[in-house]
Design an enzyme around this catalytic site. Sequence first.
Site, PDB file in Angstrom:
ATOM      1  N   GLN A   1      13.288  29.699  52.325  1.00  0.00           N
ATOM      2  CA  GLN A   1      13.389  29.422  53.765  1.00  0.00           C
ATOM      3  C   GLN A   1      14.144  30.558  54.454  1.00  0.00           C
ATOM      4  O   GLN A   1      15.332  30.751  54.192  1.00  0.00           O
ATOM      5  CB  GLN A   1      14.138  28.100  53.955  1.00  0.00           C
ATOM      6  CG  GLN A   1      14.305  27.660  55.393  1.00  0.00           C
ATOM      7  CD  GLN A   1      15.117  26.374  55.483  1.00  0.00           C
ATOM      8  OE1 GLN A   1      15.995  26.134  54.660  1.00  0.00           O
ATOM      9  NE2 GLN A   1      14.845  25.553  56.462  1.00  0.00           N
ATOM     10  N   GLY A   2      13.477  31.286  55.336  1.00  0.00           N
ATOM     11  CA  GLY A   2      14.097  32.411  56.023  1.00  0.00           C
ATOM     12  C   GLY A   2      14.386  32.089  57.479  1.00  0.00           C
ATOM     13  O   GLY A   2      13.662  32.516  58.375  1.00  0.00           O
TER      14      GLY A   2
ATOM     15  N   SER B   1      18.215  31.401  58.627  1.00  0.00           N
ATOM     16  CA  SER B   1      19.546  31.877  59.024  1.00  0.00           C
ATOM     17  C   SER B   1      19.597  33.394  59.060  1.00  0.00           C
ATOM     18  O   SER B   1      18.946  34.073  58.264  1.00  0.00           O
ATOM     19  CB  SER B   1      20.603  31.385  58.038  1.00  0.00           C
ATOM     20  OG  SER B   1      20.572  29.986  57.945  1.00  0.00           O
TER      21      SER B   1
ATOM     22  N   GLU C   1      13.744  18.106  56.049  1.00  0.00           N
ATOM     23  CA  GLU C   1      14.926  18.588  55.335  1.00  0.00           C
ATOM     24  C   GLU C   1      16.078  17.588  55.436  1.00  0.00           C
ATOM     25  O   GLU C   1      16.742  17.280  54.458  1.00  0.00           O
ATOM     26  CB  GLU C   1      15.344  19.935  55.931  1.00  0.00           C
ATOM     27  CG  GLU C   1      16.408  20.649  55.153  1.00  0.00           C
ATOM     28  CD  GLU C   1      16.653  22.071  55.659  1.00  0.00           C
ATOM     29  OE1 GLU C   1      16.342  22.350  56.835  1.00  0.00           O
ATOM     30  OE2 GLU C   1      17.156  22.883  54.885  1.00  0.00           O
TER      31      GLU C   1
ATOM     32  N   ASN D   1      27.225  19.351  59.201  1.00  0.00           N
ATOM     33  CA  ASN D   1      27.428  17.965  59.626  1.00  0.00           C
ATOM     34  C   ASN D   1      28.030  17.881  61.026  1.00  0.00           C
ATOM     35  O   ASN D   1      27.827  16.874  61.718  1.00  0.00           O
ATOM     36  CB  ASN D   1      28.286  17.232  58.589  1.00  0.00           C
ATOM     37  CG  ASN D   1      27.464  16.876  57.361  1.00  0.00           C
ATOM     38  OD1 ASN D   1      26.319  17.334  57.216  1.00  0.00           O
ATOM     39  ND2 ASN D   1      28.008  16.067  56.477  1.00  0.00           N
ATOM     40  N   GLU D   2      28.725  18.948  61.458  1.00  0.00           N
ATOM     41  CA  GLU D   2      29.207  18.936  62.854  1.00  0.00           C
ATOM     42  C   GLU D   2      27.996  18.923  63.808  1.00  0.00           C
ATOM     43  O   GLU D   2      27.978  18.193  64.797  1.00  0.00           O
ATOM     44  CB  GLU D   2      30.077  20.171  63.136  1.00  0.00           C
ATOM     45  CG  GLU D   2      31.446  20.157  62.477  1.00  0.00           C
ATOM     46  CD  GLU D   2      31.406  20.609  61.021  1.00  0.00           C
ATOM     47  OE1 GLU D   2      30.340  21.079  60.563  1.00  0.00           O
ATOM     48  OE2 GLU D   2      32.436  20.468  60.337  1.00  0.00           O
TER      49      GLU D   2
END
Length: 381
Positions: A125-126, A128, A245, A364-365
């Site tokens: 998965q590209g 970030s 996801e 999670n934020e």
Amino acid sequence: MDLDFTTAEKEFRAECRAWLEAHVPRPPLPSGDTREGFAAHLEWERALYEARYSVVSWPKEYGGRDASLWEWLIFEEEYYRAGAPQRVTQNGIFLLAPTIFEFGTPEQRERVLPKMASGEQTWCQGWSEPNAGSDLAGIQSKARRDEAAGGWRLSGQKTWTTRGAFCTHLFGLFRSDPDAERHRGLTYFLVDLSAPGVTVRPVQRLDGDEGFAEVFFEDVLAPDADVLGEPHQGWAVAMATTGSERGLTLRSPGRFMATAQRLVELGRDRGADQRARDRIVDAWIDAEAYRWQTFWTVTRLTDGVRTGAESSLVKVFWSELDVRSHELALDLLGERAEIVDGPDSGWMKGYEFALAGPIYAGTNEIQRNVIAERVLGLPRR
Ligand SMILES: Cc1cc2nc3c(=O)[nH]c(=O)nc-3n(C[C@H](O)[C@H](O)[C@H](O)COP(=O)(O)OP(=O)(O)OC[C@H]3O[C@@H](n4cnc5c(N)ncnc54)[C@H](O)[C@@H]3O)c2cc1C
């Protein structure tokens, strides 16, 4: 309300259990996040594929069994119960494939899915980039139209690409219209990592495995046939991937039920005191609660309801449960938790990976922001 599985589903469970008991590699394979371990895992993926267990819920024409989502959950429970290897193909089969089923052309499905099912093509998965993680719409890697070549020229850098050093292909987001509003000018590409202009640099993780890579693109040609969805509509396509996801497919309940069961056994072996026993029971109840919550999701999906922002609730729950369960195991092991080669060493490795759960698949934020705004309807400020 019928809370039992059908006879056919029970038979399917028995069939999966028998096959897994006979075939799961012993001793366990080396970590799939190393080059040697990845190769060993691909052999295992091949065995799964040949027995038609690699992608049970896909249509038969692409290597699956046309299994229902219920059967898929049963397979997952049995898979983790048997202590079978981590799925190094997961980013392809669980994240990209559902997106290809939804947005792909018939040609893309034919070309990509069977090779993904067999492990011949492996996908990373590209998304970030060094300056865009949580703020995914802030990506700067570019796609420039090349009419003469019949495609797009990709340039820029991706980072934290899980197993990027070992995979053959990457699915990624690139900015195709620099003048459009941030979310509108993105395109979703399927990229062959052996294409000229791609450089993949492994990055070692804290635990020593080369689990990550940085991927650099210098004028890489991506043909039109490798655009998933419409050009400039990549954000909507990517949001379908994040739904998978965070929600159903990446972390199925079987994983946490198996961990809870191993905790019960560890507690027995180590003579857990009353406080530790209460924590084991809590972990077990939480895993069961996640299982029933997933059954509810599958019931709604099979009734035709689309899941949405509530997948953020699921992601926060399983990632925090994973940390709690592994912390408890380390407490039970005491100083033995530090021994890296012993029979219990998997707990420490599992703990280190569990710590990443609240970060990957969207921190999670960020999930809590989504829950506040889109599930609870609270104001942004
Ligand atoms: C094990 C692992 C595997 C990964 N695999 C992949 C992969 O295969 N492909 C890929 O593309 N990426 C991958 N990632 C990267 C992951 O998606 C990013 O790390 C994540 O999205 C966070 O981005 P960042 O690291 O840039 O942190 P930042 O976005 O810089 O965030 C830093 C901190 O600020 C907080 N923060 C940021 N914005 C807000 C906000 N608006 N409100 C509240 N808090 C905020 C974050 O929660 C975090 O705590 C992986 C990460 C890990 C840990």
